[in-house]
Design a protein around this motif. Structure first.
Motif, PDB file in Angstrom:
ATOM      1  N   LYS A  25     -45.556  23.049  87.636  1.00 46.61           N
ATOM      2  CA  LYS A  25     -44.445  23.412  88.516  1.00 46.61           C
ATOM      3  C   LYS A  25     -45.000  24.078  89.773  1.00 46.61           C
ATOM      4  CE  LYS A  25     -41.143  24.201  84.740  1.00 46.61           C
ATOM      5  NZ  LYS A  25     -40.269  23.057  85.076  1.00 46.61           N
ATOM      6  N   LYS A  26     -44.447  23.726  90.902  1.00 46.58           N
ATOM      7  CA  LYS A  26     -44.819  24.316  92.181  1.00 46.58           C
ATOM      8  C   LYS A  26     -43.550  24.692  92.946  1.00 46.58           C
ATOM      9  CE  LYS A  26     -49.216  23.199  91.635  1.00 46.58           C
ATOM     10  NZ  LYS A  26     -50.282  24.208  91.429  1.00 46.58           N
ATOM     11  N   ASP A 281     -53.697  22.569  93.390  1.00 48.00           N
ATOM     12  CA  ASP A 281     -53.646  22.709  91.936  1.00 48.00           C
ATOM     13  C   ASP A 281     -53.731  24.172  91.503  1.00 48.00           C
ATOM     14  OD1 ASP A 281     -53.293  20.781  89.822  1.00 48.00           O
ATOM     15  OD2 ASP A 281     -55.196  21.492  88.997  1.00 48.00           O
ATOM     16  N   GLU A 282     -54.479  24.964  92.267  1.00 48.53           N
ATOM     17  CA  GLU A 282     -54.661  26.376  91.918  1.00 48.53           C
ATOM     18  C   GLU A 282     -53.466  27.241  92.323  1.00 48.53           C
ATOM     19  OE1 GLU A 282     -58.189  27.465  93.933  1.00 48.53           O
ATOM     20  OE2 GLU A 282     -59.528  26.250  92.680  1.00 48.53           O
ATOM     21  N   VAL A 302     -45.791  14.811 103.267  1.00 45.93           N
ATOM     22  CA  VAL A 302     -46.437  15.857 102.456  1.00 45.93           C
ATOM     23  C   VAL A 302     -45.575  16.196 101.246  1.00 45.93           C
ATOM     24  CG1 VAL A 302     -47.149  18.280 102.415  1.00 45.93           C
ATOM     25  CG2 VAL A 302     -47.776  16.829 104.356  1.00 45.93           C
ATOM     26  N   LEU A 303     -44.275  16.325 101.455  1.00 50.00           N
ATOM     27  CA  LEU A 303     -43.376  16.633 100.338  1.00 50.00           C
ATOM     28  C   LEU A 303     -43.371  15.502  99.312  1.00 50.00           C
ATOM     29  CD1 LEU A 303     -40.365  18.241 102.251  1.00 50.00           C
ATOM     30  CD2 LEU A 303     -42.085  19.414 100.869  1.00 50.00           C
ATOM     31  N   SER A 308     -45.066  13.517  93.929  1.00 49.56           N
ATOM     32  CA  SER A 308     -45.708  12.494  93.109  1.00 49.56           C
ATOM     33  C   SER A 308     -46.664  13.093  92.072  1.00 49.56           C
ATOM     34  CB  SER A 308     -46.470  11.508  93.991  1.00 49.56           C
ATOM     35  OG  SER A 308     -47.639  12.102  94.538  1.00 49.56           O
ATOM     36  N   ARG A 309     -47.063  14.341  92.286  1.00 50.15           N
ATOM     37  CA  ARG A 309     -48.041  14.964  91.403  1.00 50.15           C
ATOM     38  C   ARG A 309     -47.502  16.147  90.603  1.00 50.15           C
ATOM     39  NH1 ARG A 309     -53.832  14.532  93.178  1.00 50.15           N
ATOM     40  NH2 ARG A 309     -53.951  12.775  94.627  1.00 50.15           N
ATOM     41  N   TYR A 310     -46.467  16.779  91.146  1.00 45.87           N
ATOM     42  CA  TYR A 310     -46.001  18.022  90.533  1.00 45.87           C
ATOM     43  C   TYR A 310     -44.480  18.034  90.403  1.00 45.87           C
ATOM     44  CZ  TYR A 310     -50.654  19.474  92.105  1.00 45.87           C
ATOM     45  OH  TYR A 310     -52.004  19.545  92.327  1.00 45.87           O
TER      46      TYR A 310
END
Length: 335
Positions: A25-26, A281-282, A302-303, A308-310
């Motif tokens: 989650k971000k 990722d960090e 960018v969004l 696509s990853r988070y």
């Protein structure tokens, strides 16, 4: 079980495991305002409308704005970007960039009877007019700005050599020695850090209490608003990303403002392609803004890459609404 069946089973198991693994989650704080300002939008429209009106090619002296994506798109439409008026033929239109040009450039274009269109941001033109007014009143002018930036070159080129002194740093402000301390005026580049500029102005005012200041702030509304928006989110960000070009002064200032305002890390990216995914990722909380010459589709990109990853949750933080619009040059109206 055959080797092929074993491989197929292993691939299926790997895909199942990947599908079942929960995505990180971000939280993304999206600064607003961001991206194009009225001056940039006007400059781009001038190039587009010139190509539509006069046909291709249309020459543009210097990058119309400092963003390679914008420049590449306009080049595809028929714009040819050059660094000197000498590189332009007499019989094709030429557009001067949003940063402004020395007074000698339109004078040379007139002498060659060229069709030229001035895309200088009206807020930069305001600084030019201020500088000329002060010079006519006999004042020596101090220009706060960055040496070599096209806007600074254009502003200093409004007056004869020696009539204006560039102040880049606090040391410059402390060490400058005028011929007449009672007869000074101050103007600034429009895309500077508000806080850093305030520091230089304070030094100059303390040394020269009679220095004539701008009637209204020279740093443009868009630069100020984007810096305020970054300040509003920076302290909550593990990583702040600013979309913009390395040649864009206002974009680089946003990175600096974010770092000073409390972001754990603040960085400039040109687009989704330049994201450092190890840093993403960090980070748990991300901030995102865009310089005044960065189109909104880069923010969208960018969004989309983040989504696509988070598993991301976006919160837009808006500090003000912008409604400024600048008119196109007269020769392009009603065409």
């Amino acid at each position: 079980m055959s080797v092929q069946a074993t491989i197929s089973t292993n691939v299926a198991d790997a895909l199942k495991t990947k599908a079942e693994t929960p995505r990180k989650k971000k939280r993304v704080f999206l600064a607003a305002p961001r991206g194009f300002c009225a001056g940039v939008d006007r400059a781009i429209q001038i190039v587009e409308k010139s190509i539509e009106t006069y046909g291709a090619p249309v020459y543009v002296r210097h990058e119309i704005v400092h963003n390679r994506h914008v420049v590449s798109r306009l080049a595809d439409l028929g714009a040819i970007f050059v660094e000197s008026l000498d590189d332009c033929p007499d019989d094709r239109p030429v557009v001067f960039s949003a940063h402004g040009v020395p007074k000698s450039v339109p004078q040379a274009a007139k002498a060659r009877e060229m069709n030229f269109l001035d895309a200088t941001c009206p807020l930069v033109s305001k600084v030019h007019i201020e500088a000329e007014r002060h010079a006519k009143e006999g004042r020596h002018i101090l220009l706060i700005g960055h040496e070599g930036h096209p806007e600074v070159i254009g502003t200093m080129g409004q007056l004869p050599k020696g009539k204006m002194t560039l102040i880049e740093t606090a040391d410059d402000a402390r060490e400058f020695e005028p011929n007449d301390a009672s007869n000074l005026a101050l103007v600034t580049q429009t895309t500077l850090s508000v806080d850093d500029t305030a520091e230089l102005i304070a030094i100059l005012q303390s040394r020269f209490p009679m220095i004539a200041l701008p009637y209204k702030e020279d740093i443009c509304y868009a630069t100020t608003n984007r810096q305020l928006a970054v300040k509003a989110i920076a302290e909550r960000c593990d990583l702040l990303m600013v979309i913009g070009s390395v040649t864009s002064s206002n974009s680089k200032r946003l990175v600096e403002v974010g770092a000073k305002a409390g972001s754990n890390k603040s960085m400039l990216i040109s687009s989704a392609e330049s994201i450092d995914w190890a840093l993403i990722d960090e980070a748990e909380t991300l901030g995102l803004s865009a310089g005044a010459s960065a189109p909104e589709y880069l923010t969208d990109g960018v969004l989309a890459a983040l989504k696509s990853r988070y598993d991301i949750k976006i919160e837009e933080v808006e500090v003000t609404k912008e409604k400024v619009v600048f008119r196109l040059p007269r020769q392009l109206l009603n065409k």
